[in-house]
Design an enzyme around this catalytic site. Structure first.
Site, PDB file in Angstrom:
ATOM      1  N   SER A   1       0.798  -1.228   0.000  1.00 58.81           N
ATOM      2  CA  SER A   1       0.000   0.000   0.000  1.00 58.81           C
ATOM      3  C   SER A   1       0.825   1.270   0.000  1.00 58.81           C
ATOM      4  O   SER A   1       0.321   2.341  -0.336  1.00 58.81           O
ATOM      5  CB  SER A   1      -0.934   0.008   1.207  1.00 58.81           C
ATOM      6  OG  SER A   1      -1.785  -1.106   1.136  1.00 58.81           O
TER       7      SER A   1
ATOM      8  N   HIS B   1     -15.634   0.798   1.468  1.00 53.79           N
ATOM      9  CA  HIS B   1     -15.413   2.176   1.924  1.00 53.79           C
ATOM     10  C   HIS B   1     -16.467   3.135   1.421  1.00 53.79           C
ATOM     11  O   HIS B   1     -16.415   4.321   1.699  1.00 53.79           O
ATOM     12  CB  HIS B   1     -14.048   2.666   1.447  1.00 53.79           C
ATOM     13  CG  HIS B   1     -12.894   1.964   2.108  1.00 53.79           C
ATOM     14  ND1 HIS B   1     -12.287   0.835   1.574  1.00 53.79           N
ATOM     15  CD2 HIS B   1     -12.242   2.213   3.270  1.00 53.79           C
ATOM     16  CE1 HIS B   1     -11.312   0.429   2.361  1.00 53.79           C
ATOM     17  NE2 HIS B   1     -11.262   1.250   3.416  1.00 53.79           N
TER      18      HIS B   1
ATOM     19  N   CYS C   1      -8.028   2.428   0.347  1.00 51.08           N
ATOM     20  CA  CYS C   1      -9.055   1.604  -0.284  1.00 51.08           C
ATOM     21  C   CYS C   1      -8.513   0.942  -1.549  1.00 51.08           C
ATOM     22  O   CYS C   1      -8.026   1.601  -2.451  1.00 51.08           O
ATOM     23  CB  CYS C   1     -10.261   2.480  -0.638  1.00 51.08           C
ATOM     24  SG  CYS C   1     -11.437   1.609  -1.682  1.00 51.08           S
TER      25      CYS C   1
END
Lengths: 600, 369
Positions: free
Chosen positions: A315, A358, A371
């Site tokens: 991420s 989300h 997300c």
């Protein structure tokens, strides 16, 4: 006797005499004129012996002048080997004073056979003071033996900066072949780290004396003396106080690395690979026991993870992906996608890390809450090529340190790479995996720190390990300033807004910005996902997920960039927590330094 | 009484002095520009030797003719004495210590053999020289001392004795077939002789053929000698500048390897000069032999001259790597007492022959004298 015979035979003998004398003159001509030059050089080689003189290795300091690598004097017994010197006798003479094991004796004899030249034979190195004085007092009974002073590299901070600095040790045969200087007895050569990277500078230039010697190899006189030139001392950019803390903080985990960089000039302030080792073990040749212990350690203490550990950036890469997407114009900061917690591409279901989704997600929220579905949507819409360019511009897939040993370049996935690895075509699935930092994506901690520094400064920062007089300056990056601002705001919010993934780890005073990452080591099974065991805490250590964090401090006008990788720590939040603690230490040190300047 | 010496030819005497002076200078240099330990002693020996030379030259040639055999027998007995009670010097039994002077009988034997063979062939009818029974005695005269000398062990001197003897047989008119037969015999007996050689002698021969065999042991001498020689170049390195000799890389630089030292310091030019002096002296000896009127005188003159040549040839050839190292000094130059004295004594005989070139010797002598 017949007169004729006598005269004839006399003349024959005269002829014989003259011919033999001509042969002698011919031979003299060959030796003295034809081969004269050759023999003269042999004569010079006979009488001139070179006695090498080791140069003192440059010392290494941290940015505040704390010594990290020094030279200490050592004492050794040496034997001057001349014609007729009996090594066995010398060893026997020494026996009452110094203990030398049978194995060592064997070794000494072996070395004495291999040895040539004037260099005295070392019988025993690293004598204690007691041994030195014992031998010195009894030198009269020990013909041929003498005590010599040498120098040995020593690392006073032991394992604190072991990976960055590396260590020296006796050169291998291969190294000696490549560089004849290394054949000088007793010379040490940098094996890893800075010691290897800047070995030539640190080593200096060994000197030598030209000595005239006689046939007994005794010195008649000194012909010339080229003194050794000491190696250059080095000042590293490391701040030992911060380094020490970072080492201590990472010790809470099994394995990992941490890098702190100055955002504006690229100076590396902390450089930790955990666990570490004691470089002093290697200087004089590591014992088998110690070597085995280091090699058998599952946390690979000898590997410099800061430069040679490669991890999926996961991420943490999303910040660059958003930046690329905004720059391409395919999405803008207000473009929203709906996240139900999953997305189908063809028949395959891709999950978001939050099972229930989300909701509406824009660029900022995509970073703040990390997300996944937002990125799947982006991946469907845009080509991969422009994203790849962004990753590479931020330093991924390229080495960041000049000629630093064992640095790996990592990977940025590409069509060519996939074809090479699998033989298959690039599909949208590959874009999906790449854009969230999985797939054929691998980054080193130093690269992640560079990504953070470049995001924080907007400049093409390159990491610096050595302090130089001129402050290095770097050109601005070729990125859309507005897009960069959106990303930076989001990174700040990821830590400082309640929705942020690292909100729990915000600072009490001041603010840092950053992005966590959790990189899967193995595929999450359907069953595990169903049981909500995705974080893998139930697994063996080596199957757990890596925790990553990149960031900078302060969030506005950043001064420090940081990257943390915690191997198999189970998730990015652990890394964010370590980052928070290290940044807190930075704040402390800043106060300390400010206080010092006030009192001065 | 010294009337005859007025007629002595001064030029070869001057050449002898010149060659010996080369020795003095080299020994002075080898001693580190000092008269000690070699140069002064050598000079004193030279002075004594010159006195002997003149004394020997002054005595009537007929005296030598008469004492030839007795001198040979005495010298031969001395050789046996060395064998029985001589002490070990330089690892080899060669010396008899007479308290005042050390005598090396093998050196004396070179002169004695020449005298004895010369007398033998003088008395022998030249037509009967090639008869086998007449060869038994001269061959024994050569072979017995040669065997004793080899046992000492001194290969060099033994070779000189045999070659000088062969030279005299050749000049006496011995049929060439004997020489051919001896040559074939010598070559075919090499494998047998080989077994009689001492280990160090075998080594020297082997290393002569392959000096790389043992560069630090026996081959060391010859390798270092070549290096020293070669580094002299055309003009040499100058007095006292020979590093090889001065730094002791050159072994035995004052004795057997003195020519090497000379070549290192004075180069090719110096070597040609020294060799020329030797050639002048040899040619003088040949001239004396050719002018002499009796067989005894001719053979004595040739024998002395040829042994002088053999010394020079073997020594030079060995230091430049043409022959194995056999331990023969460079005549008149190498440091060494008996060699200097016997050489000058030999030259005394040569001058004696020159002074008595017209003296007729009886064909047959009754009794030993």
């Amino acid at each position: 006797m017949a007169e004729q015979t006598f005269i004839h035979r006399s003349l024959f003998l005269v002829g014989f005499i003259l011919v033999t004398i001509l042969i002698i003159i011919g031979r003299l001509y060959y030796l003295q004129i034809y081969e004269g030059q050759h023999f003269r050089s042999l004569a010079e080689g006979n009488r001139i012996a070179l006695q090498p003189n080791l140069s003192l290795r440059g010392e290494v300091f941290d940015r505040n002048g704390v010594a990290l690598a020094q030279n200490k004097s050592t004492f050794r017994i040496t034997l001057m080997k001349e014609k007729g010197t009996d090594i066995n006798q010398a060893l026997e003479n020494l026996e009452p004073y110094i203990y030398i094991s049978a194995e060592e004796k064997e070794n000494i004899l072996k070395r004495s056979r291999k040895r040539q030249g004037l260099e005295p034979l070392t019988i025993k190195d690293h004598l204690t003071w007691e041994e030195v004085s014992l031998v010195e007092m009894n030198l009269e009974d020990l013909p041929g033996l003498s005590i010599e002073v040498g120098h040995m590299r020593t690392y006073p901070k032991d394992e604190l900066v072991a990976h960055l600095l590396g260590y020296v040790s006796a050169p291998s045969e291969k190294e000696q072949e490549a560089d004849p200087v290394l054949t000088i007895p007793g010379i040490a050569v940098g094996k890893v780290g800075i010691e290897k990277q800047l070995d030539k500078d640190l080593r200096g230039i060994p000197g030598h004396k030209q000595l005239e010697v006689n046939a007994g190899r005794r010195i008649v006189r000194e012909l010339s003396d080229f003194p050794a030139r000491s190696g250059k001392p080095l000042t590293l950019t490391i701040d030992l106080r911060l380094q020490e803390y970072a080492v201590e903080r990472l010790a809470e985990h099994e394995s990992g690395s941490a890098i702190v960089m100055d955002v504006n000039n690229g100076e590396v302030l902390a450089f930790v690979s955990h666990p570490s080792f004691d470089p002093n073990l290697f200087v004089d040749g590591i014992s088998h026991h110690n070597w085995r212990e280091l090699m058998d350690n599952v946390y690979v203490p000898l590997t410099n993870k800061a430069v040679s550990g490669t991890y999926p950036p996961a991420s943490t890469l999303k910040v660059l992906s958003v930046l690329g997407a905004l720059e391409s114009g395919i999405v803008n900061e207000d473009t929203t996608f709906f996240c139900p917690g999953y997305m189908y591409i063809g028949s395959h279901k891709f999950h978001c890390w939050r099972k229930h989704g989300h909701g509406a997600v824009n660029a900022r929220k995509a970073i703040v809450e990390s997300c996944d579905v937002y990125f799947y949507e982006v991946a469907k819409k845009m080509g991969y090529e422009s994203l790849k360019q962004v990753y590479e511009e931020f330093g991924l897939a390229s080495k960041q340190l000049w000629q630093y040993p064992h640095e790996r370049s990592g990977l940025v996935s590409s069509e060519a790479l996939k074809r090479k690895k699998t033989g298959h075509k690039w599909t949208v699935t590959d874009t999906i995996l790449s854009i969230i930092g999985q797939g054929y994506m691998l980054a080193t901690p130093i690269q992640l720190a560079v990504v953070a520094a470049r995001l924080g400064s907007g400049k093409m920062i390159e990491p610096q390990l050595i302090r130089t007089k001129e402050n290095p300056t770097f050109p601005s990056m070729n990125v859309d300033p507005h897009a960069l601002q959106v990303v930076r705001d989001a990174m700040s919010a990821a830590v400082n807004s309640p929705q942020g993934t690292a909100f729990r780890f915000r600072l009490k005073e001041g603010a840092f910005a950053g992005k966590t990452g959790t990189s899967q080591v193995r595929r999450i099974t359907m069953e595990e996902r169903a049981r909500n065991l995705a974080r893998g805490t139930h697994l063996d250590w080596k199957y757990r997920e890596h925790g990553l964090f990149i960031g900078y401090y302060p969030a506005e006008n950043p001064k420090y960039a940081i990257s943390i990788v915690l191997e198999h720590a189970g998730g990015g939040s652990k890394a964010a927590m370590a980052a928070r603690d290290i940044i807190t230490k930075i704040q402390e040190l800043e106060k300390e330094d400010a206080g010092e300047t006030e009192t001065h | 009484m010294l009337e005859k010496l007025r007629h002595i030819n001064p030029y070869p005497l001057a050449v002898i002095f010149l060659i010996s002076s080369v020795g003095f200078v080299l020994l002075f240099s080898a001693g580190g520009s000092s008269l000690m330990p070699w140069a002064l002693k050598q000079f004193i020996r030279f002075v004594v030797g010159m006195a002997i030379l003149l004394a020997v030259a002054n005595i009537d040639i007929r005296f030598y003719f008469r004492v030839a055999y007795i001198f040979y027998v005495v010298t031969f007995l001395l050789l046996i004495l060395v064998e029985l009670m001589g002490f070990v010097g330089m690892g080899a039994q060669r010396w008899i210590d007479l308290y005042i002077i050390q005598i090396q009988p093998s050196e004396l034997m070179k002169v004695a053999l020449v005298l004895a063979l010369a007398r033998y062939f003088h008395e022998l009818d030249s037509a009967k020289v090639s008869r086998l029974k007449n060869l038994i005695l001269p061959v024994l005269m050569m072979a017995l001392p040669a065997l004793l000398v080899i046992r000492q062990p001194d290969l060099g001197t033994a070779l000189v004795l045999l070659t000088v003897g062969a030279c005299l047989l050749f000049l006496a008119g011995l049929s060439l077939w004997y020489f051919i037969a001896a040559g074939v015999g010598a070559v075919s007996s090499i494998p047998i002789l080989w077994n009689f050689l001492h280990e160090y002698q075998k080594q020297r021969v082997l290393i002569f053929f392959d000096p790389g065999r043992d560069p630090l042991g026996t081959g060391y001498h010859i390798t270092q000698s070549k290096i020293a020689m070669g580094s002299g170049g055309f003009f040499g390195r100058g007095y006292g500048q020979g590093t090889q000799a001065a730094l002791n890389f050159l072994p035995e630089k004052q004795t057997d390897f003195i020519f090497t030292m000379f070549c290192e310091e004075y180069g090719f030019v110096g070597a040609i000069g020294l060799i020329s002096l030797y050639v002048v002296l040899i040619m003088y000896g040949v001239r004396v032999a050719m002018l002499a009127s009796s067989t005894f005188s001719r053979l004595v003159a040739w024998g002395i001259t040829f042994s002088f040549f053999i010394y020079m040839f073997v020594n030079m050839s060995m230091v430049i790597g043409l022959l194995p190292v056999v331990g023969v000094p460079l005549p008149l130059v190498s440091y060494g007492g008996t060699a200097m004295l016997t050489l000058l004594m030999g030259f005394g005989l040569l001058f004696c022959v020159d002074l008595h070139r017209n003296v007729k010797l009886p064909q047959k002598v009754i009794g030993l004298f």
